[in-house]
Design a protein around this motif. Structure first.
Motif, PDB file in Angstrom:
ATOM      1  N   PHE A 267       0.837  -1.210   0.000  1.00  0.00           N
ATOM      2  CA  PHE A 267       0.000   0.000   0.000  1.00  0.00           C
ATOM      3  C   PHE A 267       0.869   1.257   0.000  1.00  0.00           C
ATOM      4  O   PHE A 267       0.544   2.252  -0.658  1.00  0.00           O
ATOM      5  CB  PHE A 267      -0.929   0.009   1.223  1.00  0.00           C
ATOM      6  CG  PHE A 267      -1.946  -1.105   1.226  1.00  0.00           C
ATOM      7  CD1 PHE A 267      -2.334  -1.721   0.050  1.00  0.00           C
ATOM      8  CD2 PHE A 267      -2.516  -1.532   2.410  1.00  0.00           C
ATOM      9  CE1 PHE A 267      -3.278  -2.743   0.049  1.00  0.00           C
ATOM     10  CE2 PHE A 267      -3.454  -2.553   2.434  1.00  0.00           C
ATOM     11  CZ  PHE A 267      -3.836  -3.168   1.252  1.00  0.00           C
ATOM     12  N   ALA A 268       1.973   1.225   0.760  1.00  0.00           N
ATOM     13  CA  ALA A 268       2.872   2.392   0.796  1.00  0.00           C
ATOM     14  C   ALA A 268       3.475   2.656  -0.580  1.00  0.00           C
ATOM     15  O   ALA A 268       3.575   3.803  -1.032  1.00  0.00           O
ATOM     16  CB  ALA A 268       3.971   2.175   1.831  1.00  0.00           C
ATOM     17  N   ALA A 269       3.875   1.568  -1.283  1.00  0.00           N
ATOM     18  CA  ALA A 269       4.429   1.727  -2.628  1.00  0.00           C
ATOM     19  C   ALA A 269       3.371   2.264  -3.591  1.00  0.00           C
ATOM     20  O   ALA A 269       3.652   3.146  -4.423  1.00  0.00           O
ATOM     21  CB  ALA A 269       4.965   0.392  -3.126  1.00  0.00           C
TER      22      ALA A 269
ATOM     23  N   LYS B 108       3.381   5.818  -5.679  1.00  0.00           N
ATOM     24  CA  LYS B 108       3.301   5.853  -7.144  1.00  0.00           C
ATOM     25  C   LYS B 108       2.015   6.501  -7.647  1.00  0.00           C
ATOM     26  O   LYS B 108       1.823   6.645  -8.863  1.00  0.00           O
ATOM     27  CB  LYS B 108       3.369   4.425  -7.702  1.00  0.00           C
ATOM     28  CG  LYS B 108       4.658   3.682  -7.380  1.00  0.00           C
ATOM     29  CD  LYS B 108       5.833   4.218  -8.153  1.00  0.00           C
ATOM     30  CE  LYS B 108       7.070   3.377  -7.920  1.00  0.00           C
ATOM     31  NZ  LYS B 108       8.248   3.890  -8.639  1.00  0.00           N
ATOM     32  N   GLY B 109       1.099   6.826  -6.728  1.00  0.00           N
ATOM     33  CA  GLY B 109      -0.139   7.470  -7.141  1.00  0.00           C
ATOM     34  C   GLY B 109      -1.217   6.509  -7.597  1.00  0.00           C
ATOM     35  O   GLY B 109      -2.219   6.933  -8.165  1.00  0.00           O
ATOM     36  N   VAL B 110      -1.048   5.221  -7.343  1.00  0.00           N
ATOM     37  CA  VAL B 110      -2.071   4.248  -7.738  1.00  0.00           C
ATOM     38  C   VAL B 110      -3.280   4.334  -6.816  1.00  0.00           C
ATOM     39  O   VAL B 110      -4.427   4.181  -7.235  1.00  0.00           O
ATOM     40  CB  VAL B 110      -1.483   2.817  -7.724  1.00  0.00           C
ATOM     41  CG1 VAL B 110      -2.551   1.783  -8.100  1.00  0.00           C
ATOM     42  CG2 VAL B 110      -0.301   2.720  -8.684  1.00  0.00           C
ATOM     43  N   ILE B 111      -3.031   4.558  -5.527  1.00  0.00           N
ATOM     44  CA  ILE B 111      -4.114   4.758  -4.562  1.00  0.00           C
ATOM     45  C   ILE B 111      -3.862   6.092  -3.858  1.00  0.00           C
ATOM     46  O   ILE B 111      -2.735   6.593  -3.826  1.00  0.00           O
ATOM     47  CB  ILE B 111      -4.211   3.621  -3.529  1.00  0.00           C
ATOM     48  CG1 ILE B 111      -2.930   3.535  -2.684  1.00  0.00           C
ATOM     49  CG2 ILE B 111      -4.500   2.292  -4.201  1.00  0.00           C
ATOM     50  CD1 ILE B 111      -3.004   2.503  -1.559  1.00  0.00           C
ATOM     51  N   ASP B 112      -4.927   6.663  -3.285  1.00  0.00           N
ATOM     52  CA  ASP B 112      -4.746   7.925  -2.561  1.00  0.00           C
ATOM     53  C   ASP B 112      -4.639   7.661  -1.061  1.00  0.00           C
ATOM     54  O   ASP B 112      -4.757   6.519  -0.604  1.00  0.00           O
ATOM     55  CB  ASP B 112      -5.883   8.900  -2.874  1.00  0.00           C
ATOM     56  CG  ASP B 112      -7.258   8.334  -2.527  1.00  0.00           C
ATOM     57  OD1 ASP B 112      -7.348   7.504  -1.583  1.00  0.00           O
ATOM     58  OD2 ASP B 112      -8.239   8.710  -3.192  1.00  0.00           O
ATOM     59  N   ALA B 113      -4.430   8.722  -0.283  1.00  0.00           N
ATOM     60  CA  ALA B 113      -4.211   8.586   1.164  1.00  0.00           C
ATOM     61  C   ALA B 113      -5.430   8.008   1.877  1.00  0.00           C
ATOM     62  O   ALA B 113      -5.294   7.250   2.846  1.00  0.00           O
ATOM     63  CB  ALA B 113      -3.845   9.943   1.761  1.00  0.00           C
ATOM     64  N   THR B 114      -6.632   8.334   1.402  1.00  0.00           N
ATOM     65  CA  THR B 114      -7.850   7.829   2.051  1.00  0.00           C
ATOM     66  C   THR B 114      -7.963   6.316   1.874  1.00  0.00           C
ATOM     67  O   THR B 114      -8.258   5.578   2.829  1.00  0.00           O
ATOM     68  CB  THR B 114      -9.092   8.523   1.469  1.00  0.00           C
ATOM     69  OG1 THR B 114      -8.980   9.930   1.657  1.00  0.00           O
ATOM     70  CG2 THR B 114     -10.358   8.026   2.147  1.00  0.00           C
ATOM     71  N   VAL B 115      -7.738   5.853   0.644  1.00  0.00           N
ATOM     72  CA  VAL B 115      -7.783   4.414   0.390  1.00  0.00           C
ATOM     73  C   VAL B 115      -6.713   3.700   1.215  1.00  0.00           C
ATOM     74  O   VAL B 115      -6.958   2.636   1.799  1.00  0.00           O
ATOM     75  CB  VAL B 115      -7.600   4.121  -1.113  1.00  0.00           C
ATOM     76  CG1 VAL B 115      -7.437   2.619  -1.348  1.00  0.00           C
ATOM     77  CG2 VAL B 115      -8.786   4.647  -1.907  1.00  0.00           C
ATOM     78  N   ASN B 116      -5.524   4.290   1.281  1.00  0.00           N
ATOM     79  CA  ASN B 116      -4.432   3.693   2.055  1.00  0.00           C
ATOM     80  C   ASN B 116      -4.824   3.551   3.528  1.00  0.00           C
ATOM     81  O   ASN B 116      -4.615   2.498   4.140  1.00  0.00           O
ATOM     82  CB  ASN B 116      -3.175   4.542   1.919  1.00  0.00           C
ATOM     83  CG  ASN B 116      -2.015   3.980   2.730  1.00  0.00           C
ATOM     84  OD1 ASN B 116      -1.672   2.820   2.611  1.00  0.00           O
ATOM     85  ND2 ASN B 116      -1.427   4.814   3.569  1.00  0.00           N
ATOM     86  N   ALA B 117      -5.400   4.618   4.114  1.00  0.00           N
ATOM     87  CA  ALA B 117      -5.800   4.578   5.529  1.00  0.00           C
ATOM     88  C   ALA B 117      -6.899   3.544   5.754  1.00  0.00           C
ATOM     89  O   ALA B 117      -6.863   2.777   6.728  1.00  0.00           O
ATOM     90  CB  ALA B 117      -6.267   5.967   5.972  1.00  0.00           C
ATOM     91  N   ASN B 118      -7.895   3.536   4.851  1.00  0.00           N
ATOM     92  CA  ASN B 118      -9.000   2.586   5.013  1.00  0.00           C
ATOM     93  C   ASN B 118      -8.530   1.139   4.869  1.00  0.00           C
ATOM     94  O   ASN B 118      -8.905   0.264   5.659  1.00  0.00           O
ATOM     95  CB  ASN B 118     -10.096   2.872   3.986  1.00  0.00           C
ATOM     96  CG  ASN B 118     -10.866   4.134   4.296  1.00  0.00           C
ATOM     97  OD1 ASN B 118     -10.883   4.596   5.440  1.00  0.00           O
ATOM     98  ND2 ASN B 118     -11.490   4.720   3.282  1.00  0.00           N
ATOM     99  N   MET B 119      -7.702   0.870   3.852  1.00  0.00           N
ATOM    100  CA  MET B 119      -7.229  -0.495   3.643  1.00  0.00           C
ATOM    101  C   MET B 119      -6.286  -0.948   4.760  1.00  0.00           C
ATOM    102  O   MET B 119      -6.303  -2.117   5.171  1.00  0.00           O
ATOM    103  CB  MET B 119      -6.541  -0.630   2.282  1.00  0.00           C
ATOM    104  CG  MET B 119      -7.498  -0.733   1.107  1.00  0.00           C
ATOM    105  SD  MET B 119      -8.741  -2.044   1.297  1.00  0.00           S
ATOM    106  CE  MET B 119      -7.722  -3.497   1.523  1.00  0.00           C
ATOM    107  N   THR B 120      -5.476  -0.019   5.254  1.00  0.00           N
ATOM    108  CA  THR B 120      -4.606  -0.369   6.382  1.00  0.00           C
ATOM    109  C   THR B 120      -5.456  -0.748   7.588  1.00  0.00           C
ATOM    110  O   THR B 120      -5.168  -1.743   8.284  1.00  0.00           O
ATOM    111  CB  THR B 120      -3.680   0.811   6.737  1.00  0.00           C
ATOM    112  OG1 THR B 120      -2.838   1.093   5.610  1.00  0.00           O
ATOM    113  CG2 THR B 120      -2.814   0.474   7.941  1.00  0.00           C
ATOM    114  N   ALA B 121      -6.512   0.003   7.853  1.00  0.00           N
ATOM    115  CA  ALA B 121      -7.406  -0.315   8.970  1.00  0.00           C
ATOM    116  C   ALA B 121      -8.091  -1.663   8.756  1.00  0.00           C
ATOM    117  O   ALA B 121      -8.244  -2.454   9.698  1.00  0.00           O
ATOM    118  CB  ALA B 121      -8.446   0.790   9.137  1.00  0.00           C
TER     119      ALA B 121
END
Length: 599
Positions: A349-351, A355-368
């Motif tokens: 998710f960090a990568a 690279k701009g494939v996902i945004d910060a909101t998606v990253n936070a939600n998927m990490t949770a």
């Protein structure tokens, strides 16, 4: 370092250790397991609990070394020949599970309205199972070396390898404006660098590691061997990381390369304390990283995502396992254990975010979602163990006892039963053996060429089928105190004239059996071995063989007299009799009456 900074660091260290020391025993006591204890402790002291820590990612980066060391220890247990034997499971079963789960989880993401690229990255992050959690749960129940455990380990190894091509795919699907620097030659360069790091590690393992440890062993510096063990693990992890590969995979390969070394057990002993502490720290870090603010603000999406992802992945794993001809019980067990996302999802998710494939909101939600799935896994495993269907007993290769007649009947073919039966066989007498553990029966046939029948020795009909009434002696050798007592009473009731010899768990058990007249002879399982050790100790202190035999004879007599008093209900008099006898012998041989244990 300032006094304030050192005090803060010390407070953080004490907080981590204190949280683990309090939470883990408590959670194990109530049956929730150590993993959930660590996760709960991390949540309590993290930025969304007591706020003793504000940067859980810093803890996670250090604690990932626990996973690295865990895989090094696993590698030490896997010789290259054994690993080669698992190649079909690693690449066949692993690739099939990852492919099916990846496709269906991507479809789940798209059904939530996310674009294909976002859904794919989210799905593949969830496909990467948590090595730390699965290995810890397998280790707690002793299943790592079992066939079903080995299949899970094989899949986990393939998933560790999968992180490399997944990171490359993220670069390929990244928006061109953000990925202009990643030209095709650089991608080939990354692949070449990874292969080079892998080749360097294998070469070092084959030609350098054993001579290196041999030199250090000759130096006879214990602390240097420990430092060398850590150097090998961390060096292999660093080499793989520099090559763009998984640190855990590097440590695992280092372990495999040292698995046939004469220093294997020493290395395992040196690494074990660090592995356990850092793995616990990893789970604490995962607990800290659960952002409750994100969960609260997006709880419908996150809750639905956790349930949908875990359910879909579990169904995929179950279906693949059944397709690969695993039993229903093994397939269900694998689905329950591996239905969560893992620590490599954070890397992916960090990568993708960079690279701009996902945004910060998606990253936070998927990490949770991934962290919550890791938190829920121990609870799901516990619920499955308590409320799930019990696996049906396989009777393949097992024959129930019927119409047997022999001089001796042995009930229970464990370590005691196997030895006890040897004298009967050596004398040429006939023998019937029964056991109610189907795996013991199959192992006896496969490894010993020995025929063992299935049957519960506590049932009268089974005793009759085994020919108990026609036997000269019945040996009750089961490794269970309550079962031995129950079987002895059944045998006595069914066969009152047959000589019954029972293995007793301890002295208390032996007294219980003697009081109820359930056995003609009661043999305490530790008594004879302890007497042999005592005999050897007497010889080591200068006694002759005759002197040692005489003392042993006296001790047996005193023990028998004490045993009779205990059966009669006077345990205090029995102990007093034994102590008086020991004092007399001690004084007779010049020890006086006040030295040693009699002071």
């Amino acid at each position: 370092m300032s006094a304030e900074g050192s005090t803060r660091d010390l407070i953080e260290a004490v907080s981590l250790l204190g949280a683990a020391v309090v939470a883990v025993p408590l959670f194990k006591k109530i049956g929730l397991g150590s993993v959930l204890g660590y996760l709960a402790a991390g949540l309590a002291i993290g930025p969304f609990g007591l706020r003793l820590f504000t940067e859980p990612q810093a803890i996670l980066h250090v604690a990932e070394l626990g996973v690295v060391m865990f895989l090094f220890v696993i590698g030490l247990e896997m010789q290259p020949s054994h690993l080669w034997g698992l190649r079909r499971q690693i690449f066949g079963l692993g690739s099939l599970q990852c492919l099916v789960c990846g496709l269906l989880l991507t479809a789940v993401g798209m059904s939530f309205g996310f674009p294909l690229a976002v859904s794919f990255v989210s799905a593949m992050g969830f496909v990467l199972t948590s090595t730390a959690i699965v290995m810890q749960l397998l280790g707690e129940r002793g299943d790592i070396a079992a066939p079903r455990g080995q299949r899970m380990v094989s899949i986990l190894l393939f998933e560790d390898l999968l992180i490399v091509p997944l990171l490359a795919i993220v670069s390929f699907i990244a928006p061109p404006a953000l990925d202009a620097a990643a030209a095709a030659p650089s991608r080939w360069g990354v692949i070449a660098l990874g292969l080079g790091a892998l080749a360097a590690l294998v070469a070092a393992g084959v030609w350098l590691l054993n001579p290196f440890f041999r030199v250090l062993a000759n130096a006879k510096a214990r602390e240097v061997m420990t430092a060398a063990a850590l150097l090998v693990v961390l060096g292999a992890a660093l080499l793989m990381q520099l090559g763009g590969l998984s640190m855990a995979m590097g440590a695992f390969l280092a372990g495999v390369l040292l698995s046939e070394s004469t220093f294997r057990h020493q290395l395992e002993a040196d690494i074990e304390p660090f592995r356990g502490l850092l793995l616990g720290l990893f789970f604490l870090g995962v607990g800290m990283s659960l952002d409750l603010a994100v969960v609260a603000s997006n709880w419908p999406l996150i809750v639905a995502g956790v349930l949908a992802m875990m359910a879909t992945k579990a169904l995929c794993i179950y279906g693949v396992a059944r397709l690969a001809r695993s039993s229903h019980a093994d397939a269900l067990d694998r689905a329950v254990l591996m239905a969560q996302g893992g620590e490599f999802a954070f890397v992916l998710f960090a990568a993708a975010l960079g690279k701009g494939v996902i945004d910060a909101t998606v990253n936070a939600n998927m990490t949770a979602i991934v962290v919550l799935s890791m938190v829920l896994t121990p609870l799901v495993v516990l619920a499955h163990r308590r409320f799930g269907p019990r696996p049906a007993m396989s009777m393949d290769g097992v024959e129930a006892v019927h119409d047997q007649r022999a001089s001796v009947l042995v009930i229970g073919f464990g370590r005691v039963g196997q030895i006890a039966s040897q004298g009967v066989l050596a004398r040429g007498a006939s023998l019937t053996v029964i056991d109610n553990d189907t795996q013991v029966i199959r192992d006896a046939q496969e490894y010993l060429g020995f025929k063992v029948y299935y049957g519960d020795g506590g049932r009268p009909d089974v005793l009759r089928a085994a020919g108990a009434r026609h036997a000269n002696a019945i040996l009750v050798c089961v490794d269970d105190k309550a079962a031995a007592t129950r079987i002895a009473h059944s045998v006595r009731a069914e066969c009152p004239h047959v000589r019954v010899i029972v293995r007793a768990f301890d002295r208390e058990h032996a007294v219980e059996l003697a009081k109820t007249d359930a056995a003609d002879i009661v043999v305490r399982e530790t008594f004879e071995s302890a007497m042999k050790m005592s005999h050897e100790a007497m010889l080591a202190t200068g006694a002759t063989v005759d002197e040692a035999d005489a003392v042993a004879s006296d001790l047996r007599r005193l023990d028998g007299e004490r045993f009779d008093l205990e059966v009669a209900g006077d345990a205090f008099a029995g102990r007093a009799l034994l102590l008086a006898g020991l004092r007399t012998r001690h004084a007779k041989h010049g020890g006086g009456t006040t030295g040693g244990p009699f002071a």
